[in-house]
Design a protein around this motif. Structure first.
Motif, PDB file in Angstrom:
ATOM      1  N   UNK A 189       0.872  -1.170   0.000  1.00 17.75           N
ATOM      2  CA  UNK A 189       0.000   0.000   0.000  1.00 17.75           C
ATOM      3  C   UNK A 189       0.910   1.221   0.000  1.00 17.75           C
ATOM      4  N   UNK A 190       0.706   2.101  -0.973  1.00 16.07           N
ATOM      5  CA  UNK A 190       1.480   3.336  -1.077  1.00 16.07           C
ATOM      6  C   UNK A 190       0.649   4.466  -0.468  1.00 16.07           C
ATOM      7  N   UNK A 191       1.293   5.338   0.296  1.00 13.56           N
ATOM      8  CA  UNK A 191       0.610   6.472   0.909  1.00 13.56           C
ATOM      9  C   UNK A 191       1.345   7.757   0.555  1.00 13.56           C
ATOM     10  N   UNK A 192       0.577   8.782   0.233  1.00 12.81           N
ATOM     11  CA  UNK A 192       1.145  10.065  -0.162  1.00 12.81           C
ATOM     12  C   UNK A 192       0.115  11.138   0.142  1.00 12.81           C
ATOM     13  N   UNK A 193       0.539  12.378   0.167  1.00 19.67           N
ATOM     14  CA  UNK A 193      -0.421  13.461   0.375  1.00 19.67           C
ATOM     15  C   UNK A 193      -1.269  13.716  -0.864  1.00 19.67           C
ATOM     16  N   UNK A 194      -0.643  13.632  -2.031  1.00 21.48           N
ATOM     17  CA  UNK A 194      -1.284  14.080  -3.277  1.00 21.48           C
ATOM     18  C   UNK A 194      -1.950  12.952  -4.041  1.00 21.48           C
ATOM     19  N   UNK A 220       0.974  -4.410  -5.827  1.00 22.28           N
ATOM     20  CA  UNK A 220       0.526  -3.099  -5.329  1.00 22.28           C
ATOM     21  C   UNK A 220      -1.002  -3.088  -5.312  1.00 22.28           C
ATOM     22  N   UNK A 221      -1.563  -3.008  -4.120  1.00 27.45           N
ATOM     23  CA  UNK A 221      -3.015  -3.139  -3.941  1.00 27.45           C
ATOM     24  C   UNK A 221      -3.713  -1.791  -3.899  1.00 27.45           C
ATOM     25  N   UNK A 222      -3.098  -0.793  -3.245  1.00 24.34           N
ATOM     26  CA  UNK A 222      -3.798   0.482  -3.076  1.00 24.34           C
ATOM     27  C   UNK A 222      -2.828   1.642  -2.917  1.00 24.34           C
ATOM     28  N   UNK A 223      -3.343   2.814  -3.259  1.00 29.44           N
ATOM     29  CA  UNK A 223      -2.641   4.094  -3.087  1.00 29.44           C
ATOM     30  C   UNK A 223      -3.618   4.994  -2.326  1.00 29.44           C
ATOM     31  N   UNK A 224      -3.207   5.469  -1.149  1.00 29.74           N
ATOM     32  CA  UNK A 224      -4.080   6.264  -0.281  1.00 29.74           C
ATOM     33  C   UNK A 224      -3.531   7.679  -0.158  1.00 29.74           C
ATOM     34  N   UNK A 225      -4.405   8.675  -0.300  1.00 33.86           N
ATOM     35  CA  UNK A 225      -3.948  10.070  -0.261  1.00 33.86           C
ATOM     36  C   UNK A 225      -5.015  11.004   0.289  1.00 33.86           C
ATOM     37  N   UNK A 226      -4.616  12.256   0.500  1.00 37.22           N
ATOM     38  CA  UNK A 226      -5.526  13.335   0.885  1.00 37.22           C
ATOM     39  C   UNK A 226      -5.433  14.448  -0.150  1.00 37.22           C
ATOM     40  N   UNK A 227      -5.250  15.699   0.310  1.00 32.46           N
ATOM     41  CA  UNK A 227      -4.993  16.894  -0.505  1.00 32.46           C
ATOM     42  C   UNK A 227      -6.239  17.451  -1.199  1.00 32.46           C
ATOM     43  N   UNK A 228      -6.990  16.603  -1.903  1.00 32.99           N
ATOM     44  CA  UNK A 228      -8.250  17.055  -2.508  1.00 32.99           C
ATOM     45  C   UNK A 228      -9.347  16.753  -1.495  1.00 32.99           C
ATOM     46  N   UNK A 229      -9.812  17.792  -0.798  1.00 35.02           N
ATOM     47  CA  UNK A 229     -10.633  17.599   0.392  1.00 35.02           C
ATOM     48  C   UNK A 229     -11.998  16.985   0.130  1.00 35.02           C
ATOM     49  N   UNK A 230     -12.462  16.996  -1.122  1.00 37.90           N
ATOM     50  CA  UNK A 230     -13.797  16.425  -1.402  1.00 37.90           C
ATOM     51  C   UNK A 230     -13.741  14.906  -1.539  1.00 37.90           C
ATOM     52  N   UNK A 231     -12.529  14.337  -1.647  1.00 37.25           N
ATOM     53  CA  UNK A 231     -12.384  12.896  -1.777  1.00 37.25           C
ATOM     54  C   UNK A 231     -12.548  12.435  -3.218  1.00 37.25           C
ATOM     55  N   UNK A 232     -12.131  11.179  -3.481  1.00 37.23           N
ATOM     56  CA  UNK A 232     -12.222  10.645  -4.838  1.00 37.23           C
ATOM     57  C   UNK A 232     -11.850   9.169  -4.795  1.00 37.23           C
ATOM     58  N   UNK A 233     -12.135   8.469  -5.902  1.00 36.29           N
ATOM     59  CA  UNK A 233     -11.756   7.061  -6.023  1.00 36.29           C
ATOM     60  C   UNK A 233     -11.633   6.705  -7.504  1.00 36.29           C
ATOM     61  N   UNK A 234     -10.660   5.864  -7.822  1.00 34.50           N
ATOM     62  CA  UNK A 234     -10.538   5.304  -9.170  1.00 34.50           C
ATOM     63  C   UNK A 234      -9.671   4.058  -9.074  1.00 34.50           C
ATOM     64  N   UNK A 235      -9.613   3.321 -10.184  1.00 37.25           N
ATOM     65  CA  UNK A 235      -8.787   2.120 -10.235  1.00 37.25           C
ATOM     66  C   UNK A 235      -7.973   2.151 -11.521  1.00 37.25           C
ATOM     67  N   UNK A 236      -6.728   1.736 -11.443  1.00 36.16           N
ATOM     68  CA  UNK A 236      -5.876   1.594 -12.635  1.00 36.16           C
ATOM     69  C   UNK A 236      -5.128   0.285 -12.482  1.00 36.16           C
ATOM     70  N   UNK A 237      -5.186  -0.573 -13.503  1.00 36.33           N
ATOM     71  CA  UNK A 237      -4.647  -1.917 -13.344  1.00 36.33           C
ATOM     72  C   UNK A 237      -5.413  -2.583 -12.218  1.00 36.33           C
TER      73      UNK A 237
END
Length: 281
Positions: A189-194, A220-237
């Motif tokens: 799981x990768x974590x980043x602000x952006x 690589x199962x997931x990438x978790x982030x903040x920065x865009x305060x309204x939230x979002x979700x998508x999938x690639x691969x």
């Protein structure tokens, strides 16, 4: 579910408290001072669960180095391990404090990794190449100005000074960490602000190479982030990209989550404004 039940492996997530002892910005619905109480409320909930750790996805403060003196003691009430990563607002401090931010948060370095229960968590420093985080005169500042100018020329939606990029060194390290995890049989799981996916005005300047890397690696199962305060979700691969909502938004509603890792799925339990999700992998 009570703590006495047989638990999957769990951790807590907080994004963008952006605390500062300043009046609210009503048009943006941001209540900076209220984040102390909101983080305290999240910690009270987290303390009722068996968690491996709690990660705050950057923007712990909105501005001023002394803001850390108010919000970090709130984390002192957490009975679990607290991890931090760096957001753009964490560098809204005087030039003399820029190099001290990671140490003030007790971070081992601006980017790092750790393992828990056969999972590797890779923590990125999304601010490394930016117009605000490197010390004055650092080559990364000049590189950031060049990258931003090129994006502006192309009319890119993420051509903003409040976004940034990884250095080539950090990007290579990310690839190495993923490869080492694969060799060790670890999921990542990768974590980043952006955010990096889906494309948005808040995305990292080098989102495309990051998404291409993560989407191409089976572990690589997931990438978790903040920065865009309204939230979002998508999938690639096969990688799930989850953007958590900002704590600082709204006068009284909170936003945080508990993430449960199961053998075939991730369960995100959202609290307050944060959405609950089931992500199969």
């Amino acid at each position: 579910m009570s703590c006495s039940d047989v638990s999957p492996f769990r951790f807590g997530i907080i994004a963008d408290p952006q605390y500062a002892a300043i009046p609210p910005h009503a048009p943006m619905d941001r209540y900076y001072a209220n984040s102390l109480a909101k983080v305290a409320e999240a910690i009270e909930v987290f303390n009722g669960w068996e968690l491996s750790f709690v990660m705050t996805l950057g923007d712990i403060i909105d501005r001023s180095f002394r803001s850390f003196d108010d919000i970090l003691p709130v984390y002192g009430k957490l009975r679990h391990e607290a991890f931090f990563l760096l957001g753009n607002h964490d560098f809204s401090v005087s030039a003399g404090h820029l190099s001290e931010v990671a140490a003030r948060l007790g971070m081992p370095s601006p980017y790092y990794s750790f393992t828990r229960h056969g999972w590797r968590f890779i923590v990125l420093d999304g601010n490394e190449v930016s117009t605000f985080a490197p010390p004055e005169g650092h080559p990364h500042r000049a590189l950031a100005a060049q990258m931003l100018a090129k994006l502006e020329e192309k009319g890119a939606r993420n051509a903003h000074r409040w976004n940034a990029a990884l250095s080539d060194v950090q990007f290579a390290w990310l690839g190495d960490e993923i490869a080492e995890a694969a060799a060790a049989g670890e999921k990542v799981i990768v974590m980043n602000h952006y955010p990096v996916h889906p494309p948005s005005e808040h995305g990292m300047w080098d989102s495309e190479r990051i998404v291409a890397l993560l989407a191409s690696k089976a572990n690589v199962v997931a990438y978790l982030n903040g920065h865009d305060h309204v939230g979002n979700y998508a999938k690639a691969g096969s990688c799930h990209f989850v953007n958590f909502k900002g704590v600082v938004d709204t006068e009284s509603e909170n936003a945080f989550a508990i993430v449960e890792l199961h053998p075939e799925r991730i369960e995100i339990r959202g609290f307050g404004r944060e959405e609950s999700r089931t992500l199969v992998y």
